[in-house]
Write a protein that holds these residues in place. Structure first.
Motif, PDB file in Angstrom:
ATOM      1  N   PHE A 403     -54.043  17.035 -56.844  1.00  0.00           N
ATOM      2  CA  PHE A 403     -54.328  16.796 -55.411  1.00  0.00           C
ATOM      3  C   PHE A 403     -54.897  17.547 -54.742  1.00  0.00           C
ATOM      4  O   PHE A 403     -54.441  18.772 -54.687  1.00  0.00           O
ATOM      5  N   ASP A 404     -55.820  17.556 -53.844  1.00  0.00           N
ATOM      6  CA  ASP A 404     -56.268  18.362 -52.702  1.00  0.00           C
ATOM      7  C   ASP A 404     -55.154  18.650 -51.601  1.00  0.00           C
ATOM      8  O   ASP A 404     -54.665  17.662 -50.991  1.00  0.00           O
ATOM      9  N   PRO A 405     -54.367  19.652 -51.935  1.00  0.00           N
ATOM     10  CA  PRO A 405     -53.271  19.864 -50.790  1.00  0.00           C
ATOM     11  C   PRO A 405     -53.664  19.828 -49.378  1.00  0.00           C
ATOM     12  O   PRO A 405     -52.623  19.533 -48.572  1.00  0.00           O
ATOM     13  N   ARG A 406     -54.986  19.684 -49.061  1.00  0.00           N
ATOM     14  CA  ARG A 406     -55.264  19.515 -47.631  1.00  0.00           C
ATOM     15  C   ARG A 406     -55.292  18.174 -47.032  1.00  0.00           C
ATOM     16  O   ARG A 406     -55.581  17.802 -45.832  1.00  0.00           O
ATOM     17  N   TRP A 407     -55.261  17.087 -48.246  1.00  0.00           N
ATOM     18  CA  TRP A 407     -55.484  15.910 -47.858  1.00  0.00           C
ATOM     19  C   TRP A 407     -54.363  15.236 -47.889  1.00  0.00           C
ATOM     20  O   TRP A 407     -53.283  15.489 -48.580  1.00  0.00           O
ATOM     21  N   THR A 408     -54.140  14.160 -47.084  1.00  0.00           N
ATOM     22  CA  THR A 408     -53.280  13.170 -46.820  1.00  0.00           C
ATOM     23  C   THR A 408     -53.190  12.000 -47.974  1.00  0.00           C
ATOM     24  O   THR A 408     -54.136  12.077 -48.615  1.00  0.00           O
ATOM     25  N   ALA A 409     -52.089  11.672 -48.254  1.00  0.00           N
ATOM     26  CA  ALA A 409     -52.018  10.424 -49.171  1.00  0.00           C
ATOM     27  C   ALA A 409     -53.035   9.612 -48.954  1.00  0.00           C
ATOM     28  O   ALA A 409     -53.494   8.688 -49.864  1.00  0.00           O
ATOM     29  N   GLY A 410     -53.071   9.019 -47.625  1.00  0.00           N
ATOM     30  CA  GLY A 410     -53.935   7.929 -47.208  1.00  0.00           C
ATOM     31  C   GLY A 410     -55.436   8.391 -47.467  1.00  0.00           C
ATOM     32  O   GLY A 410     -56.083   7.704 -48.101  1.00  0.00           O
ATOM     33  N   ARG A 411     -55.769   9.827 -47.297  1.00  0.00           N
ATOM     34  CA  ARG A 411     -57.127  10.126 -47.777  1.00  0.00           C
ATOM     35  C   ARG A 411     -57.685  10.241 -49.229  1.00  0.00           C
ATOM     36  O   ARG A 411     -58.491   9.623 -49.720  1.00  0.00           O
ATOM     37  N   LEU A 412     -56.291  10.495 -50.136  1.00  0.00           N
ATOM     38  CA  LEU A 412     -56.528  10.350 -51.405  1.00  0.00           C
ATOM     39  C   LEU A 412     -56.826   8.985 -51.921  1.00  0.00           C
ATOM     40  O   LEU A 412     -57.551   8.719 -52.842  1.00  0.00           O
ATOM     41  N   PHE A 446     -46.298   7.000 -45.338  1.00  0.00           N
ATOM     42  CA  PHE A 446     -46.676   8.125 -46.158  1.00  0.00           C
ATOM     43  C   PHE A 446     -48.209   8.369 -45.968  1.00  0.00           C
ATOM     44  O   PHE A 446     -48.550   9.459 -46.728  1.00  0.00           O
ATOM     45  N   ALA A 447     -48.878   7.383 -45.741  1.00  0.00           N
ATOM     46  CA  ALA A 447     -50.388   7.630 -45.695  1.00  0.00           C
ATOM     47  C   ALA A 447     -50.558   8.981 -44.763  1.00  0.00           C
ATOM     48  O   ALA A 447     -51.856   9.426 -44.977  1.00  0.00           O
ATOM     49  N   ASP A 448     -49.940   9.495 -43.935  1.00  0.00           N
ATOM     50  CA  ASP A 448     -50.259  10.514 -42.978  1.00  0.00           C
ATOM     51  C   ASP A 448     -49.611  11.954 -43.722  1.00  0.00           C
ATOM     52  O   ASP A 448     -49.559  12.930 -42.972  1.00  0.00           O
ATOM     53  N   ARG A 449     -48.746  11.719 -44.671  1.00  0.00           N
ATOM     54  CA  ARG A 449     -48.343  12.752 -45.329  1.00  0.00           C
ATOM     55  C   ARG A 449     -49.005  13.497 -46.340  1.00  0.00           C
ATOM     56  O   ARG A 449     -49.668  12.953 -47.121  1.00  0.00           O
TER      57      ARG A 449
END
Length: 563
Positions: A403-412, A446-449
């Motif tokens: 995972f890109d650590p800068r991205w949120t779960a929602g963006r992934l 969780f989309a924002d985490r």
């Protein structure tokens, strides 16, 4: 016998949150105490307190915290540095992130030797080789000059154990030391730990594998929510648990047996049966008979001369991904070569799960990477039901590293959905993000985490959701539950089965855990040194193996005592 470690009333807090409360135990020379419990139960925090490594912003209190009879509650950082490695060795769980990817394994081990007062130069290299042999790293004279990326997961873990032993510690903290190891190497490592116990080394074991705990630990502490809910002699606790939480952990542990393979939630199994239909694929177990001479050390047959990375769609409409006579050889430093895969032919069918098992370095992940298109075969053909690269997705053992650590779960998830449906509006993609979070058992918020704020089980759920959100025909699952505690592992396995029933996706499931393979896979392929030793229906191969190597793997599986 004087205790090397004595802890009473250990409490650890971070800000206003208490992570560990009232934990206590003693470990004498040659003893093993195990800490078990779900992720977040306080196991690793308790262990790290013995090294002064709990972390910034933490508060550690204890009625007693003694190391070698010395009060450690007021140790300075300088004093802790004298303890680490020399008196207490520490085996971290995640070898991939613990080893420097830019340095060779030899340099990692030699640095640990030098840091704990050991020899340098040529003598340091000989000491490093000795430690690699002691931890059963194969071909240590070659591996010592290789980088972590050139080793399998199990080989990296063994190299990490070697670094922990570099300073000849009196106490060894082992945090999930066998997580990445196949059953035969796990058996060797457990034998090594038993030898260390006989030599007087005290062992604090953290593990979610209760079968491993039953074989190695003298006493066990069961932690829930940072507190000890049950403790005692290992055999007593695991065979006659008194607390409901202990019972739930034992019930959730995958057990390998010779009975029928599938044992998940009956509702899920019913859905899977309807999805797959009644007809079973043909079973070809002739490979084990043709290659029985290889068990005695004979060389495998030479592969064909093809050099194709893909070919036309399989003729069988149920086959969505197949390898035909695939071979792969890797070049080593100095110009040497190592065959990784030799003449492998396997097929993944729609709505079914194919398990791939074998020791570390047997070629499991190499085969998967060739099928996924991450590696190109030197010979043979890879056939797909479609040429769309989106139709094969990957779920990694450690999803956090993918995972890109800068991205949120929602963006992934949004990115994954957009790969298949680029014309959807932002609102429509947002609705699908929430739907996928719900389908894998994660709350919509969780989309924002970000991944770093999620537990291991939550990250694995996100990794599965990201792979399936692309709507692939096949998902490759590379050790997807090996790092998870038994309760979360059971949830993830049932999730994997349910999503297969809902979507009809085919799974290529790589695991060293035969209990897991037995639960979730319809068919299984057994690899050794890049060669297929046996393949067929899971229930047939694991109940009545035709090949000596398969039997060797089965015999090495640790088992829990009967409850």
């Amino acid at each position: 016998m004087n205790a090397l470690i004595r802890v009473e009333g250990l409490t650890v807090s971070f800000g206003g949150r208490t992570a560990v409360e009232g934990v206590g135990f003693e470990i004498g020379p040659g003893e093993c105490v195990a800490l078990v419990g779900e992720s977040g139960s306080g196991k690793s925090v308790s262990a790290r307190s013995l090294l002064g490594l709990v972390g910034t912003g933490s508060r550690v209190d204890a009625a007693v915290l003694e190391i070698d009879g010395v009060d450690a509650r007021r140790f300075s950082e300088r004093r802790w540095r004298r303890i680490r490695g020399r008196r207490i060795g520490y085996i971290l769980q995640d070898a991939l992130s613990s080893l420097d990817p830019l340095r060779t394994v030899g340099k990692e081990v030699r640095e640990a030797i030098a840091a704990t007062g050991g020899p340098r130069g040529r003598a340091g290299r000989e000491r490093a080789l000795e430690l690699l042999r002691r931890t059963h790293v194969p071909d240590p004279e070659t591996r010592i000059d290789e980088r972590p990326a050139q080793l399998s997961g199990g080989q990296r873990q063994r190299a990490l154990i070697a670094t922990a032993l570099a300073g000849d510690p009196a106490v060894l903290i082992a945090d999930e030391p066998t997580t990445a190891l196949d059953v035969s190497v796990q058996k060797q490592i457990l034998a090594l730990f038993s030898e260390l116990k006989q030599q007087g080394i005290a062992l604090l074991l953290i593990s979610h594998d209760l079968a491993v705990v039953s074989q190695l630990a003298d006493r066990v502490l069961v932690l829930q929510g940072g507190a000890v809910v049950e403790s005692g002699e290992t055999a007593d606790v695991l065979s006659n648990p008194q607390h409901p939480y202990t019972r739930s952990l034992i019930d959730a542990a995958p057990r390998f047996d010779s009975g029928p393979a599938l044992s998940l939630d009956p509702r899920i199994l019913s859905e899977r049966s309807e999805t797959k239909g009644a007809q079973e694929p043909g079973v070809d177990r002739s490979l084990s008979e043709e290659r029985s001479d290889e068990t005695k050390g004979a060389a495998p047959a030479e592969t064909g001369s093809l050099s194709l990375s893909k070919g036309p769609a399989p003729r069988d409409p149920d086959v969505v991904l197949a390898a035909e006579h695939v071979s792969k050889t890797f070049r080593l430093p100095g110009g040497a070569t190592r065959p990784a895969v030799k003449d492998v032919s396997i097929a993944v069918r729609r709505g079914r799960s194919l398990g791939v098992v074998g020791e570390s370095g047997s070629g499991k992940t190499t085969v998967a990477r060739i099928l996924a298109g991450f590696e190109t075969a030197d010979a043979g053909t890879v056939r797909r039901a479609s040429d769309d690269p989106r139709d094969v997705q990957f779920v990694y053992q450690d999803p956090g590293s993918s995972f890109d650590p800068r991205w949120t779960a929602g963006r992934l998830l949004d990115e994954a959905i957009g790969l298949r449906h680029p014309s959807l509006s932002r609102t429509e993609r947002g609705a699908r993000v929430r739907d996928w979070l719900e389908r894998v058992g994660l709350p919509a918020d969780f989309a924002d985490r970000r991944p770093s704020s999620l537990s291991g089980g939550q990250r694995q759920r996100l990794g599965i959701a990201r792979a399936l959100a692309v709507e692939p025909a096949v998902v490759v699952l590379d050790e997807p539950v090996s790092a998870l505690d038994v309760a979360v592992q059971k949830q993830i396995l049932e999730l994997i089965a349910r999503l297969q029933a809902e979507t009809g996706v085919g799974y290529l499931f790589i695991s060293h855990d035969l209990g897991v393979i037995q639960k979730v896979c319809d068919e299984v392929v057994v690899l050794q040194d890049g060669v297929v030793r046996e393949q067929g229906l899971t229930s047939q191969v694991l109940r009545a193996p035709a090949d000596a190597y398969t039997r060797l793997l089965i015999d090495a599986v640790p088992s829990l005592p009967a409850v």
